[in-house]
Design a protein around this motif. Structure first.
Motif, PDB file in Angstrom:
ATOM      1  N   VAL A 127       0.834  -1.204   0.000  1.00 12.34           N
ATOM      2  CA  VAL A 127       0.000   0.000   0.000  1.00 12.34           C
ATOM      3  C   VAL A 127       0.870   1.255   0.000  1.00 12.34           C
ATOM      4  N   VAL A 128       1.915   1.254   0.816  1.00 17.40           N
ATOM      5  CA  VAL A 128       2.792   2.423   0.907  1.00 17.40           C
ATOM      6  C   VAL A 128       3.521   2.651  -0.408  1.00 17.40           C
ATOM      7  N   ILE A 129       4.048   1.582  -1.014  1.00 16.67           N
ATOM      8  CA  ILE A 129       4.811   1.730  -2.260  1.00 16.67           C
ATOM      9  C   ILE A 129       3.906   2.203  -3.390  1.00 16.67           C
ATOM     10  N   ILE A 130       2.796   1.483  -3.603  1.00 17.43           N
ATOM     11  CA  ILE A 130       1.925   1.806  -4.733  1.00 17.43           C
ATOM     12  C   ILE A 130       1.191   3.129  -4.502  1.00 17.43           C
ATOM     13  N   GLY A 131       0.713   3.329  -3.279  1.00 14.58           N
ATOM     14  CA  GLY A 131      -0.078   4.525  -3.002  1.00 14.58           C
ATOM     15  C   GLY A 131       0.737   5.762  -2.703  1.00 14.58           C
ATOM     16  N   GLY A 132       1.987   5.585  -2.262  1.00 13.88           N
ATOM     17  CA  GLY A 132       2.740   6.734  -1.796  1.00 13.88           C
ATOM     18  C   GLY A 132       3.923   7.148  -2.642  1.00 13.88           C
ATOM     19  N   HIS A 133       4.344   6.321  -3.594  1.00 14.88           N
ATOM     20  CA  HIS A 133       5.591   6.649  -4.287  1.00 14.88           C
ATOM     21  C   HIS A 133       5.451   7.876  -5.193  1.00 14.88           C
ATOM     22  N   ASP A 134       4.221   8.242  -5.561  1.00 15.98           N
ATOM     23  CA  ASP A 134       4.054   9.452  -6.377  1.00 15.98           C
ATOM     24  C   ASP A 134       4.418  10.719  -5.607  1.00 15.98           C
ATOM     25  N   ALA A 135       4.460  10.612  -4.284  1.00 19.98           N
ATOM     26  CA  ALA A 135       4.838  11.774  -3.471  1.00 19.98           C
ATOM     27  C   ALA A 135       6.352  11.956  -3.406  1.00 19.98           C
ATOM     28  N   VAL A 136       7.110  10.958  -3.878  1.00 18.36           N
ATOM     29  CA  VAL A 136       8.575  11.046  -3.865  1.00 18.36           C
ATOM     30  C   VAL A 136       9.018  11.880  -5.063  1.00 18.36           C
ATOM     31  N   PRO A 137       9.742  12.965  -4.850  1.00 12.79           N
ATOM     32  CA  PRO A 137      10.148  13.814  -5.979  1.00 12.79           C
ATOM     33  C   PRO A 137      11.185  13.131  -6.855  1.00 12.79           C
ATOM     34  N   ASN A 138      11.141  13.429  -8.158  1.00 13.89           N
ATOM     35  CA  ASN A 138      12.138  12.910  -9.077  1.00 13.89           C
ATOM     36  C   ASN A 138      13.446  13.672  -8.930  1.00 13.89           C
ATOM     37  N   ILE A 139      14.531  12.983  -9.208  1.00 17.12           N
ATOM     38  CA  ILE A 139      15.848  13.600  -9.214  1.00 17.12           C
ATOM     39  C   ILE A 139      16.092  14.154 -10.605  1.00 17.12           C
ATOM     40  N   THR A 140      16.275  15.420 -10.708  1.00 14.30           N
ATOM     41  CA  THR A 140      16.414  16.045 -12.027  1.00 14.30           C
ATOM     42  C   THR A 140      17.838  16.016 -12.557  1.00 14.30           C
ATOM     43  N   THR A 141      18.809  16.091 -11.664  1.00 15.29           N
ATOM     44  CA  THR A 141      20.210  16.050 -12.075  1.00 15.29           C
ATOM     45  C   THR A 141      20.862  14.822 -11.463  1.00 15.29           C
ATOM     46  N   ILE A 142      21.214  13.865 -12.303  1.00 15.19           N
ATOM     47  CA  ILE A 142      21.786  12.612 -11.828  1.00 15.19           C
ATOM     48  C   ILE A 142      23.284  12.781 -11.638  1.00 15.19           C
ATOM     49  N   THR A 143      23.755  12.433 -10.448  1.00 15.45           N
ATOM     50  CA  THR A 143      25.179  12.482 -10.125  1.00 15.45           C
ATOM     51  C   THR A 143      25.597  11.117  -9.567  1.00 15.45           C
ATOM     52  N   PRO A 144      26.908  10.852  -9.480  1.00 15.18           N
ATOM     53  CA  PRO A 144      27.332   9.587  -8.860  1.00 15.18           C
ATOM     54  C   PRO A 144      26.803   9.421  -7.444  1.00 15.18           C
ATOM     55  N   GLN A 145      26.587  10.517  -6.738  1.00 18.58           N
ATOM     56  CA  GLN A 145      26.118  10.442  -5.357  1.00 18.58           C
ATOM     57  C   GLN A 145      24.648  10.049  -5.249  1.00 18.58           C
ATOM     58  N   ASN A 146      23.827  10.409  -6.238  1.00 22.94           N
ATOM     59  CA  ASN A 146      22.392  10.096  -6.137  1.00 22.94           C
ATOM     60  C   ASN A 146      21.936   9.067  -7.171  1.00 22.94           C
ATOM     61  N   ALA A 147      22.889   8.472  -7.897  1.00 18.22           N
ATOM     62  CA  ALA A 147      22.517   7.545  -8.977  1.00 18.22           C
ATOM     63  C   ALA A 147      21.744   6.339  -8.454  1.00 18.22           C
TER      64      ALA A 147
END
Length: 385
Positions: A147-167
């Motif tokens: 429920v948390v994954i399917i219902g809540g993951h849309d609230a997680v912001p996308n990473i716009t700039t991909i770096t080695p630290q956040n890949a």
């Protein structure tokens, strides 16, 4: 108390639905090779209604397949005496699918490694790896996670700039992006975590297939209807559930309806999952009661989905290279050429549909043979196919 049944080796309705979506899936791939467009088919400012629905109908394939894989994991677990053996199988098969994606699928799509592709095999493989651990958790916790994954993951912001630290975080949850590993570009088209939620949801309804048919049917219809009502209500409210709200379109009412239906696959939004899995649940009910020569045809592909997938890619690629050589004087992979089209090239959906029918037809007999071979021989390694 409702009687429960032992887990069958195969359930026809699951194989039929899996086969149907494998056939539909090939339409999207063939379209890329035989009728590629310089714009996305979902772009409502440029697309046509037939092109939109040719792409839209194939959106049902990945979520339905991964959802059915979750059901199959539960049923497989019921036939095994050791949960540890199931866990090891999921881990090894999942990693095998990841390797297959990188080494084989990438090559079959482009006959080279110009761009490493991380698509549906990759995400099925990693979902199985996660499931190898998740099957040890109590059911109440698994329901909460789904429920948390399917219902809540849309609230997680996308990473716009991909770096080695956040890949790593981007690989787990993000819109598609290209990751540069040295000189090798890698397209991460399917990020992992939302799809784990879809497979987990399938696993959680697996016990329904141990019920008597009447009780199972009632659960499938109820869950499918609730899922579709959830889609309609949330999409109508237009506040949460998909990163792209629907809107009134200047091209007219028909395109406004398309905007309402046009939900996000990368990563799969709550509304995308509600729509596609909801229809899948209802189709499982239908195929529990409706069997004939047509469903038997789809069942052939549904019993050997990975074998079919591995064959259809080189077949359509080679066919497209032959066609482009005859049409334009040189073999061209149109799927990777857009928007630099060869002179004289024009998208043609009829051409794509004809190629799709031929590809599916050619693969029928090899798939039927392999299904019989796997059933008769029963070698351990065939379970990885």
């Amino acid at each position: 108390m409702e009687k429960t049944l032992s887990a069958p080796h195969r359930i026809p309705s699951i194989d039929i639905l899996r086969g149907l979506i494998m056939v539909v899936m090939a339409l999207d791939h063939v379209r890329d090779f035989f009728s590629a467009t310089p714009f996305r088919p979902e772009d409502l400012t440029q697309t046509s209604v037939p092109l939109f629905f040719t792409r839209w109908i194939t959106h049902f394939c990945a979520p339905t397949f991964i959802f059915l894989s979750g059901i199959s994991i539960f049923l497989f677990q019921q036939r095994k005496s050791s949960r540890g053996a199931v866990s090891v199988f999921l881990l090894t098969r999942g990693l095998w699918l990841v390797v297959l994606e990188v080494v084989v699928i990438t090559f079959f799509v482009q006959f080279g490694y110009h761009l490493i592709l991380l698509t549906v095999f990759w995400v099925i493989g990693w979902s199985m790896v996660f499931m190898a651990a998740l099957i040890w958790l109590p059911r109440w916790l698994l329901i909460t996670l789904a429920v948390v994954i399917i219902g809540g993951h849309d609230a997680v912001p996308n990473i716009t700039t991909i770096t080695p630290q956040n890949a790593l975080a981007a690989v787990l949850h993000n819109t598609p992006f290209v990751l540069q590993l040295g000189k090798q570009p890698v397209l991460v088209a399917y990020t992992i975590f939302p799809w784990v939620g879809v497979m987990l949801a399938g696993y959680l309804i697996g016990p329904w297939f141990l019920h008597e048919p009447g009780g199972r049917d009632k659960l499938l219809v109820t869950a499918g209807a609730v899922s579709l009502v959830l889609f309609i209500v949330l999409r109508g409210i237009n506040l949460y559930g998909d990163p792209v709200p629907w809107s009134v379109q200047p091209r007219g009412d028909v395109y406004t309806v398309l905007s309402f239906l046009n939900v996000s696959k990368y990563p799969p939004s709550l509304l995308f999952i509600s729509l596609t899995v909801g229809v899948g649940l209802l189709l499982l009910y239908v195929f529990n009661h409706w069997t004939n020569r047509i469903t038997s045809f789809f069942q052939v592909y549904g019993q050997v989905p990975f074998f079919y997938y591995l064959l259809h890619l080189p077949l359509m690629n080679i066919s497209a290279l032959i066609w482009t050589y005859l049409a334009f004087g040189k073999p061209i992979n149109l799927s990777f050429m857009m928007p630099e089209c060869p002179p004289g090239y024009h998208p043609n959906l009829l051409r794509a549909y004809l190629a799709w029918v031929l590809v599916v037809a050619v693969l029928y007999f090899p798939c039927r043979w392999f299904g019989r071979y796997r059933k008769e021989k029963g070698y351990w390694w065939l379970s990885y196919m």
